[in-house]
Each structure stands twice: as structure tokens, then as C-alpha cells.
Design a protein around this motif. Structure first.
Motif, mmCIF file in Angstrom:
data_model
loop_
_atom_site.group_PDB
_atom_site.id
_atom_site.type_symbol
_atom_site.label_atom_id
_atom_site.label_comp_id
_atom_site.label_asym_id
_atom_site.label_seq_id
_atom_site.Cartn_x
_atom_site.Cartn_y
_atom_site.Cartn_z
ATOM 1 N N ALA A 50 -109.189 6.810 -36.352
ATOM 2 C CA ALA A 50 -109.356 5.812 -35.295
ATOM 3 C C ALA A 50 -108.001 5.425 -34.716
ATOM 4 N N HIS A 51 -108.047 4.819 -33.524
ATOM 5 C CA HIS A 51 -106.811 4.417 -32.848
ATOM 6 C C HIS A 51 -105.979 3.462 -33.708
ATOM 7 N N GLY A 52 -106.640 2.495 -34.330
ATOM 8 C CA GLY A 52 -105.912 1.558 -35.169
ATOM 9 C C GLY A 52 -105.222 2.235 -36.334
ATOM 10 N N GLU A 53 -105.861 3.271 -36.871
ATOM 11 C CA GLU A 53 -105.243 4.029 -37.961
ATOM 12 C C GLU A 53 -104.041 4.816 -37.465
ATOM 13 N N HIS A 54 -104.084 5.279 -36.220
ATOM 14 C CA HIS A 54 -102.898 5.925 -35.641
ATOM 15 C C HIS A 54 -101.727 4.948 -35.621
ATOM 16 N N ARG A 55 -101.994 3.699 -35.268
ATOM 17 C CA ARG A 55 -100.948 2.679 -35.241
ATOM 18 C C ARG A 55 -100.391 2.424 -36.642
ATOM 19 N N GLN A 56 -101.281 2.371 -37.623
ATOM 20 C CA GLN A 56 -100.835 2.194 -38.998
ATOM 21 C C GLN A 56 -99.976 3.376 -39.437
ATOM 22 N N LEU A 57 -100.387 4.581 -39.054
ATOM 23 C CA LEU A 57 -99.630 5.779 -39.410
ATOM 24 C C LEU A 57 -98.252 5.766 -38.776
ATOM 25 N N GLU A 58 -98.175 5.348 -37.530
ATOM 26 C CA GLU A 58 -96.873 5.279 -36.875
ATOM 27 C C GLU A 58 -95.957 4.273 -37.575
ATOM 28 N N LEU A 59 -96.529 3.168 -38.059
ATOM 29 C CA LEU A 59 -95.743 2.200 -38.817
ATOM 30 C C LEU A 59 -95.235 2.828 -40.114
ATOM 31 N N ALA A 60 -96.083 3.571 -40.800
ATOM 32 C CA ALA A 60 -95.655 4.248 -42.025
ATOM 33 C C ALA A 60 -94.505 5.202 -41.749
ATOM 34 N N MET A 61 -94.587 5.928 -40.641
ATOM 35 C CA MET A 61 -93.525 6.875 -40.287
ATOM 36 C C MET A 61 -92.237 6.150 -39.935
ATOM 37 N N ALA A 62 -92.345 5.006 -39.270
ATOM 38 C CA ALA A 62 -91.150 4.225 -38.963
ATOM 39 C C ALA A 62 -90.502 3.692 -40.235
ATOM 40 N N LEU A 63 -91.320 3.293 -41.193
ATOM 41 C CA LEU A 63 -90.792 2.761 -42.455
ATOM 42 C C LEU A 63 -90.145 3.844 -43.312
ATOM 43 N N ALA A 64 -90.442 5.111 -43.031
ATOM 44 C CA ALA A 64 -89.863 6.209 -43.807
ATOM 45 C C ALA A 64 -88.345 6.233 -43.723
ATOM 46 N N SER A 65 -87.801 5.718 -42.636
ATOM 47 C CA SER A 65 -86.350 5.718 -42.478
ATOM 48 C C SER A 65 -85.671 4.552 -43.207
ATOM 49 N N ARG A 66 -86.501 3.732 -43.885
ATOM 50 C CA ARG A 66 -85.993 2.559 -44.596
ATOM 51 C C ARG A 66 -85.144 1.692 -43.667
ATOM 52 N N PRO A 67 -85.716 1.281 -42.547
ATOM 53 C CA PRO A 67 -84.928 0.575 -41.529
ATOM 54 C C PRO A 67 -84.587 -0.860 -41.932
ATOM 55 N N GLN A 68 -83.489 -1.339 -41.382
ATOM 56 C CA GLN A 68 -83.169 -2.754 -41.492
ATOM 57 C C GLN A 68 -83.892 -3.551 -40.408
ATOM 58 N N LEU A 69 -84.130 -2.895 -39.269
ATOM 59 C CA LEU A 69 -84.763 -3.565 -38.138
ATOM 60 C C LEU A 69 -85.798 -2.653 -37.503
ATOM 61 N N LEU A 70 -87.007 -3.176 -37.334
ATOM 62 C CA LEU A 70 -88.074 -2.461 -36.651
ATOM 63 C C LEU A 70 -88.199 -2.988 -35.225
ATOM 64 N N LEU A 71 -88.138 -2.103 -34.253
ATOM 65 C CA LEU A 71 -88.398 -2.450 -32.860
ATOM 66 C C LEU A 71 -89.841 -2.046 -32.575
ATOM 67 N N LEU A 72 -90.708 -3.015 -32.441
ATOM 68 C CA LEU A 72 -92.143 -2.758 -32.327
ATOM 69 C C LEU A 72 -92.596 -3.059 -30.904
ATOM 70 N N ASP A 73 -92.955 -2.015 -30.176
ATOM 71 C CA ASP A 73 -93.358 -2.139 -28.778
ATOM 72 C C ASP A 73 -94.881 -2.134 -28.692
ATOM 73 N N GLU A 74 -95.462 -3.324 -28.634
ATOM 74 C CA GLU A 74 -96.900 -3.527 -28.530
ATOM 75 C C GLU A 74 -97.680 -2.766 -29.605
ATOM 76 N N PRO A 75 -97.432 -3.070 -30.879
ATOM 77 C CA PRO A 75 -98.118 -2.351 -31.962
ATOM 78 C C PRO A 75 -99.629 -2.571 -31.984
ATOM 79 N N MET A 76 -100.130 -3.637 -31.335
ATOM 80 C CA MET A 76 -101.567 -3.905 -31.313
ATOM 81 C C MET A 76 -102.253 -3.349 -30.062
ATOM 82 N N ALA A 77 -101.525 -2.660 -29.203
ATOM 83 C CA ALA A 77 -102.095 -2.172 -27.941
ATOM 84 C C ALA A 77 -103.304 -1.286 -28.193
ATOM 85 N N GLY A 78 -104.416 -1.584 -27.523
ATOM 86 C CA GLY A 78 -105.620 -0.773 -27.621
ATOM 87 C C GLY A 78 -106.440 -0.979 -28.873
#
Length: 257
Positions: free
Chosen positions: A148-176
Motif C-alpha cells: 500500500a501507499h502508506g507502506e511505501h512511505r514507511q519503507l522510504e523512512l526505513a531507507m532514510a534511517l539506514a544512513s544513521r542520520p543526525q537530521l531527517l529532512l522530511l518532505d510531506e511524509p504523510m502525502a497521499g
């Protein structure tokens, strides 16, 4: 010292000023939301912070280092990660495959063979842990095209967290997302609060007011106001900018769009 310190940022397109001497700070562990009407310049701002757009004036400091002219990949290595309004996952692969690639991208070595990559126990374990963290453990072996679309958003968050970031830039994570998906994503971002700083651009005001420590209101590329959710909710200038007058209803958190 602020984790992110933006001072006097300007971005022009011919005679149009998309970012107009914008300044903001994000503290370690803070969720700082940037909200504004359509056309306010939010995506242009995110593009400059991520390194996809070069500002015409101003400075961007991250973790004490001037990154104003650094390319995207250098910023990523310093601990900046971003998501996009449109998901950027690989639909022909499984959720686990997508996260495996993201985790491996942060490692010194590179693997061209899928079997060798999946056999790396450290990479595999990290990928599974990220899927667990973002609520996708049960979908690890599901093809992304079937999710589902929401799961795609969750997956993208998981991929962003893979870099162990100090700062997440989240551009409309709830869109759609549906209402239920939005509630789930809000809870997941809430769980990251304090361990990951976030600069959140979002139209869903229920999510913004539930998550943000501070909010900056962007109008015509300028910062109209910055404050706590309560301060922003009661600010007459913010009410006027969104609603056309100062007689906004008391539940402004659900009225700003």
C-alpha cells in the motif's frame, strides 16, 4: 550549538524570489516543522538544505560545518537524509531488498551480487531491524509493487534511517496517506523523537501539532513566525495568512492547510 543553522537564505528564479532571506535553527533531537500555503517555498527550501539546489545568498551550517556549497552526497555522509513527496523506492524488489541496498550503500565495501549482499549477516540484520523499527517486519518479503501507499512511505523512512542520520529532512511524509496510515506514521515519527532531529514539511496540521517542538510558518519565501505549537496556534498574523482574517476558529491545528 544548533545542529542546523540556516542564515539569510535566498533563492531566486529570474525576478521571482522563492526563498527570501530565510533563517531557521534545528536543535539536536528536535522536530521543527515548516508549514505554509501552497507556493510558499517549502520544497525549494528543502532542496537547498539537501544540496539539490544552490542558494543565491545565505549560509547553511550543519553540525558546526558550513555545507552551503557541498553536494548532496557529501551532506549525506555528514548525517543529512531526506524523503520526497513522491516515494523513491524500487517497486520490482521486496521491501527487504530495498533496505538491504540502502544499508549497503553506507558501508565501505560494495557488492554486485545479490546473494553475496544478502549473505552479509551485519547488513541483513540491520535491514531487518529497520523494517521492524518502521512497522514493516511482516512485509519483508513482499514485493513493493504489491504494498500500500502508506507502506511505501514507511519503507522510504526505513531507507532514510539506514544512513544513521543526525537530521531527517522530511518532505510531506504523510502525502497521499489515509487517515489510519497518517496516524501510524505520526506514531512512528514520534518514536524517533529525541534520537533523530527532523525538519518536517507537512500539510497535515494534526500531525504537525502532534509532533513539532517548534513550528516556522513560511509565506512567500519568508519566515512569518517561529514558535511552539501553542504560540503558532494563537498568532494573529498566522491566522490571517492562512484564513484571510484574524477570526480563526479555536481549533487552528486542524484548520491550517
Amino acid at each position: 550549538m544548533s545542529l542546523l543553522h540556516v542564515q539569510g537564505l535566498v533563492k531566486r528564479y529570474g525576478g521571482f524570489t522563492a526563498t527570501d532571506h530565510f533563517s531557521v535553527t534545528v536543535e539536536p533531537g528536535e522536530i521543527h516543522a515548516v508549514i505554509g500555503p501552497n507556493g510558499a517555498g517549502k520544497s525549494t527550501l528543502i532542496g537547498q538544505l539537501a544540496g539539490e539546489l544552490t542558494p543565491d545568498e545565505g549560509t547553511i551550517q550543519f553540525a558546526g560545518e558550513d555545507i552551503t556549497r557541498l553536494p548532496v552526497e557529501r551532506r549525506a555522509r555528514l548525517g543529512l537524509a531526506r524523503s520526497y513527496q513522491i516515494t523513491s523506492v524500487l517497486p520490482e524488489y521486496t521491501a527487504l531488498d530495498n533496505v538491504l541496498l540502502a544499508v549497503n550503500a553506507q558501508r565501505a565495501s560494495r557488492f554486485n551480487c545479490w546473494s553475496r549482499l544478502a549473505a552479509r549477516r551485519d547488513v541483513f540484520d540491520d535491514a531487518l531491524a529497520l523494517l521492524e523499527q518502521t512497522g514493516l517486519a511482516a512485509q519483508a518479503d513482499v514485493c513493493v509493487a504489491e504494498m500500500a501507499h502508506g507502506e511505501h512511505r514507511q519503507l522510504e523512512l526505513a531507507m532514510a534511517l539506514a544512513s544513521r542520520p543526525q537530521l531527517l529532512l522530511l518532505d510531506e511524509p504523510m502525502a497521499g496517506m489515509s487517515q489510519a496510515e497518517t496516524v501510524q506514521m505520526t506514531a512512528q515519527l514520534q518514536a524517533l523523537k529525541g534520537t533523530h532531529a527532523m525538519l518536517l514539511v507537512e500539510h497535515d496540521m494534526d500531525a504537525v501539532f502532534a509532533l513539532a517542538d517548534r513550528i516556522t510558518v513560511l509565506v512567500y519565501g519568508k519566515a512569518l513566525a517561529t514558535g511552539t505549537p501553542d504560540e503558532i496556534r494563537s498568532n494573529p498574523a498566522v491566522r490571517a495568512a492562512y484564513l484571510g482574517d484574524e477570526q480563526a476558529p479555536s481549533n487552528l491545528s486542524g484548520s491550517i492547510a
